[in-house]
Scaffold this active site. Sequence first.
Site, PDB file in Angstrom:
ATOM      1  N   ASP A   6      -1.868  -3.951   9.002  1.00  0.00           N
ATOM      2  CA  ASP A   6      -1.956  -4.858   7.863  1.00  0.00           C
ATOM      3  C   ASP A   6      -2.773  -6.059   8.324  1.00  0.00           C
ATOM      4  O   ASP A   6      -3.046  -6.211   9.516  1.00  0.00           O
ATOM      5  CB  ASP A   6      -0.537  -5.291   7.437  1.00  0.00           C
ATOM      6  CG  ASP A   6      -0.539  -6.269   6.276  1.00  0.00           C
ATOM      7  OD1 ASP A   6      -1.312  -6.064   5.327  1.00  0.00           O
ATOM      8  OD2 ASP A   6       0.213  -7.264   6.327  1.00  0.00           O
ATOM      9  N   SER A   7      -3.088  -6.940   7.375  1.00  0.00           N
ATOM     10  CA  SER A   7      -3.770  -8.170   7.758  1.00  0.00           C
ATOM     11  C   SER A   7      -2.862  -9.062   8.613  1.00  0.00           C
ATOM     12  O   SER A   7      -3.355  -9.932   9.320  1.00  0.00           O
ATOM     13  CB  SER A   7      -4.187  -8.933   6.492  1.00  0.00           C
ATOM     14  OG  SER A   7      -3.045  -9.170   5.686  1.00  0.00           O
ATOM     15  N   CYS A  69      -0.995  -1.975   3.681  1.00  0.00           N
ATOM     16  CA  CYS A  69      -1.613  -3.103   2.987  1.00  0.00           C
ATOM     17  C   CYS A  69      -2.281  -2.581   1.725  1.00  0.00           C
ATOM     18  O   CYS A  69      -3.145  -1.695   1.796  1.00  0.00           O
ATOM     19  CB  CYS A  69      -2.648  -3.728   3.923  1.00  0.00           C
ATOM     20  SG  CYS A  69      -3.636  -5.023   3.164  1.00  0.00           S
ATOM     21  N   GLU A 148       2.701 -15.564   5.937  1.00  0.00           N
ATOM     22  CA  GLU A 148       2.177 -15.663   7.308  1.00  0.00           C
ATOM     23  C   GLU A 148       2.702 -16.915   7.997  1.00  0.00           C
ATOM     24  O   GLU A 148       2.984 -16.904   9.194  1.00  0.00           O
ATOM     25  CB  GLU A 148       0.643 -15.738   7.296  1.00  0.00           C
ATOM     26  CG  GLU A 148      -0.044 -14.432   7.062  1.00  0.00           C
ATOM     27  CD  GLU A 148       0.347 -13.345   8.031  1.00  0.00           C
ATOM     28  OE1 GLU A 148       0.226 -13.560   9.252  1.00  0.00           O
ATOM     29  OE2 GLU A 148       0.783 -12.279   7.576  1.00  0.00           O
ATOM     30  N   CYS A 180       1.572  -6.134  -3.103  1.00  0.00           N
ATOM     31  CA  CYS A 180       1.101  -6.634  -1.805  1.00  0.00           C
ATOM     32  C   CYS A 180       2.293  -6.559  -0.870  1.00  0.00           C
ATOM     33  O   CYS A 180       3.392  -6.999  -1.234  1.00  0.00           O
ATOM     34  CB  CYS A 180       0.620  -8.078  -1.937  1.00  0.00           C
ATOM     35  SG  CYS A 180       0.339  -8.915  -0.355  1.00  0.00           S
ATOM     36  N   HIS A 182       3.081  -8.162   1.699  1.00  0.00           N
ATOM     37  CA  HIS A 182       3.669  -9.462   2.077  1.00  0.00           C
ATOM     38  C   HIS A 182       4.750  -9.884   1.073  1.00  0.00           C
ATOM     39  O   HIS A 182       5.691 -10.584   1.423  1.00  0.00           O
ATOM     40  CB  HIS A 182       2.597 -10.550   2.092  1.00  0.00           C
ATOM     41  CG  HIS A 182       1.750 -10.581   3.330  1.00  0.00           C
ATOM     42  ND1 HIS A 182       0.799  -9.644   3.610  1.00  0.00           N
ATOM     43  CD2 HIS A 182       1.725 -11.458   4.366  1.00  0.00           C
ATOM     44  CE1 HIS A 182       0.196  -9.951   4.760  1.00  0.00           C
ATOM     45  NE2 HIS A 182       0.744 -11.045   5.241  1.00  0.00           N
TER      46      HIS A 182
HETATM   47  N1  DGL Z   1      -0.470  -7.353   2.837  1.00  0.00           N
HETATM   48  C1  DGL Z   1      -1.649  -7.205   2.087  1.00  0.00           C
HETATM   49  C2  DGL Z   1      -1.493  -6.383   0.844  1.00  0.00           C
HETATM   50  O1  DGL Z   1      -0.608  -5.563   0.775  1.00  0.00           O
HETATM   51  C3  DGL Z   1      -2.729  -8.230   2.102  1.00  0.00           C
HETATM   52  C4  DGL Z   1      -2.395  -9.669   2.083  1.00  0.00           C
HETATM   53  C5  DGL Z   1      -3.625 -10.489   2.447  1.00  0.00           C
HETATM   54  O2  DGL Z   1      -4.014 -10.415   3.606  1.00  0.00           O
HETATM   55  O3  DGL Z   1      -4.208 -11.133   1.552  1.00  0.00           O
HETATM   56  O4  DGL Z   1      -2.251  -6.504  -0.074  1.00  0.00           O
END
Ligand code: DGL
Length: 253
Positions: A6-7, A69, A148, A180, A182
């Site tokens: 993931d990011s 992600c 984050e 997302c 996150h």
């Molecule tokens: N966790 C990510 C997603 O599912 C990306 C969040 C990000 O880096 O902007 O989209």
Amino acid sequence: MIGVFDSGLGGLSVLAALVEALPHSDFRYYADTAHVPYGNKSEAEIQRRVLAIGDELAGMGCHLLVVACNTATAAAVEALRSAHPGIPVVGVEPGIKPAAQASKSRLIAVLATESTARSARLHKLIRDHAANVEVHVEPCPGWATQVEMLQLDDPALASDARKRLEPLLARGVDRIVLGCTHYSFLAPVLRDVIRDRAELVDVADAVARQARRLATTPSAGHGRIHLHASAHPERLRAAFPRLHLHQLATRIA
Ligand code: DGL
């Protein structure tokens, strides 16, 4: 060895489900913290990162890749599959289909990054699986960054969530898709706003089931998690307890 990336921290919500589904497997989790967030980047930039991480994880012997992600999946899962035809790749896409099937009001919403919100892949998913349902796509800039920074209790975040969700709930939206990874960590904040007016839809368990179907040797391993980050690796490890991932933390190699 299963590679998950993931990011940043968001994919840990998927990793938790993967560990539950595949308790004996070994995992490599890669957080692209030098480039987080992905959500405000172009598809070309995200593709470059996804291909580089895919090469790195494949080079470390991963025989299955999970793109934990939504943003990376929308922008680059096909490119990743083409780059590694011998390795099964599981992506994460917003749970439009289960939300549309379960909605009684026939009104659903998906919360996503800006990149996912404008992606052709999301709009195709909506056309294919929610033709008879009204789908509101809500980009939520900044939310992944709040996660984050582990600022989960920030009143400004709660107030932004209220501002975005109240009008949708007032219109009768009864399913809210977490588009997302996150945002899974924001579920308590979102539930405080939603109360009993709608249900959140998260696909982490479905992704884990798909990975289990594709894992060729699910019991070969020691149930360990190897962590990698493109910046600040120490912060990744330290985030586990803050995200209530105590069980997962005991598996870190
Ligand atoms: N966790 C990510 C997603 O599912 C990306 C969040 C990000 O880096 O902007 O989209």
